[in-house]
Design an enzyme around this catalytic site. Structure first.
Site, PDB file in Angstrom:
ATOM      1  N   GLY A   1     -11.190  -2.668  -1.745  1.00  0.00           N
ATOM      2  CA  GLY A   1     -10.169  -3.430  -0.987  1.00  0.00           C
ATOM      3  C   GLY A   1     -10.260  -3.456   0.491  1.00  0.00           C
ATOM      4  CG  ASP A   2      -9.107   0.319   2.082  1.00  0.00           C
ATOM      5  OD1 ASP A   2      -7.793  -0.516   1.888  1.00  0.00           O
ATOM      6  OD2 ASP A   2      -8.685   1.364   1.563  1.00  0.00           O
TER       7      ASP A   2
END
Length: 310
Positions: free
Chosen positions: A248-249
């Site tokens: 997600g990052d």
């Protein structure tokens, strides 16, 4: 310049083991150490993708020194503030099931927080700040609101990557981008989202609150991007998932890298999905070559909102 703020960085200590048993000595087949924390992950990926970034936040003690040394090795620019105590170690145990044990971080004083506020006060219009992760209980629960108010005074765009009640409170600050998964999006409205159509419906409601862009992660199915320009669905590339940490990052970093280069929201989305997928298919964060390889495998489709309403 893209700045990231990580309030509670860590060493991520990853151990692979074929089978874990309680109450006996277990021996790992492989161990790895990485600088951890959502904001640091974003800065690490941005650096890999050739985009200027500076990591902000707090580190402490011998573990904090390790974090800074690893960032230096990766040529990640950082202005981390050193505080008393020891930065935390998070254990990631990869066995038949993946488990995590996250440590506690150091106490951050009001003077330390004032130093971080001073760093943000020096930013200019055109800069972007990524506030990522939860707020440790050693800091004021309103710290993100304070930092967002500082950014607003200088017309600095804010990317907010957090969840729960905190995200609900911070939407009033109209961030440039938020990135909830479909479960977190549902939590904003106290509903359970079970379909892409429902996710699109509630993403539109978030836009109505003043958020500029919202990416809703639908896990391996892809992601939805809702903006004032339109709503789009991005189908993720297929591959073998090896790593759930940092995907997600990486999506956030890929999106910002694409946006900063061309100011094109669709290219940013495509780049973000490719970066998130490349990390999921790797043992650590993605590499630029793999992101570029996956770019053409990301399929974008504009959503007709009239069809959703029917």
């Amino acid at each position: 310049m893209i700045y990231t703020v990580t309030l509670n960085p860590s060493i991520d200590y990853v151990m692979s083991i074929s089978s874990f048993q309680e109450g006996v000595v277990n021996r790992a087949s492989q161990t790895m150490y990485y600088p951890g924390g959502k904001g640091l992950n974003v800065s690490r990926v941005l650096t890999k993708l050739g985009t200027s970034t500076t990591a902000l936040g707090f580190v402490a003690g011998f573990t904090g020194n390790f974090i800074k040394e690893k960032l230096l090795e990766e040529q990640v620019n950082e202005k981390l503030i050193e505080v008393e105590g020891v930065s935390r170690i998070n254990v990631k145990l990869k066995a038949k099931m993946e488990s995590e044990i996250n440590g506690t971080g150091p106490v951050v004083s009001e003077n330390n927080i004032d130093l971080l506020i001073g760093q943000l006060q020096s930013l200019n219009e055109g800069d972007i700040v990524v506030l990522a992760g939860s707020i440790p209980n050693t800091m004021p629960s309103t710290i993100y609101e304070t930092l967002m108010s500082v950014c607003a005074k200088n017309n600095v765009k804010v990317v907010l990557d957090t969840g729960g009640e905190m995200l609900t409170k911070l939407l009033d600050w109209k961030p440039f981008l938020i990135k909830p998964n479909h479960h977190e999006l549902g939590d904003l409205f106290n509903v359970t989202i079970e379909s892409t159509e429902e996710a699109i419906h509630y993403a539109q409601k978030v836009l109505e609150q003043g958020v500029e862009n919202i990416i809703v992660s639908m896990a391996g199915d892809g992601a939805i991007l809702a903006t004032k320009q339109g709503t789009y669905f991005a189908k993720a590339p297929k591959g073998v998932v090896k790593n759930s940490v940092g995907a997600g990052d990486s999506l956030v970093a890929g999106f910002l890298a694409g946006y900063s280069k061309e100011k094109n929201i669709l290219h940013a989305l495509q780049n973000g999905i490719a970066a998130g997928s490349a990390t999921a298919f790797s043992h650590d964060l993605c590499e630029k070559e793999e992101v570029e390889r996956l770019l053409n495998e990301v399929v974008l489709q504009e959503v007709n909102l009239e069809d959703i309403k029917k």
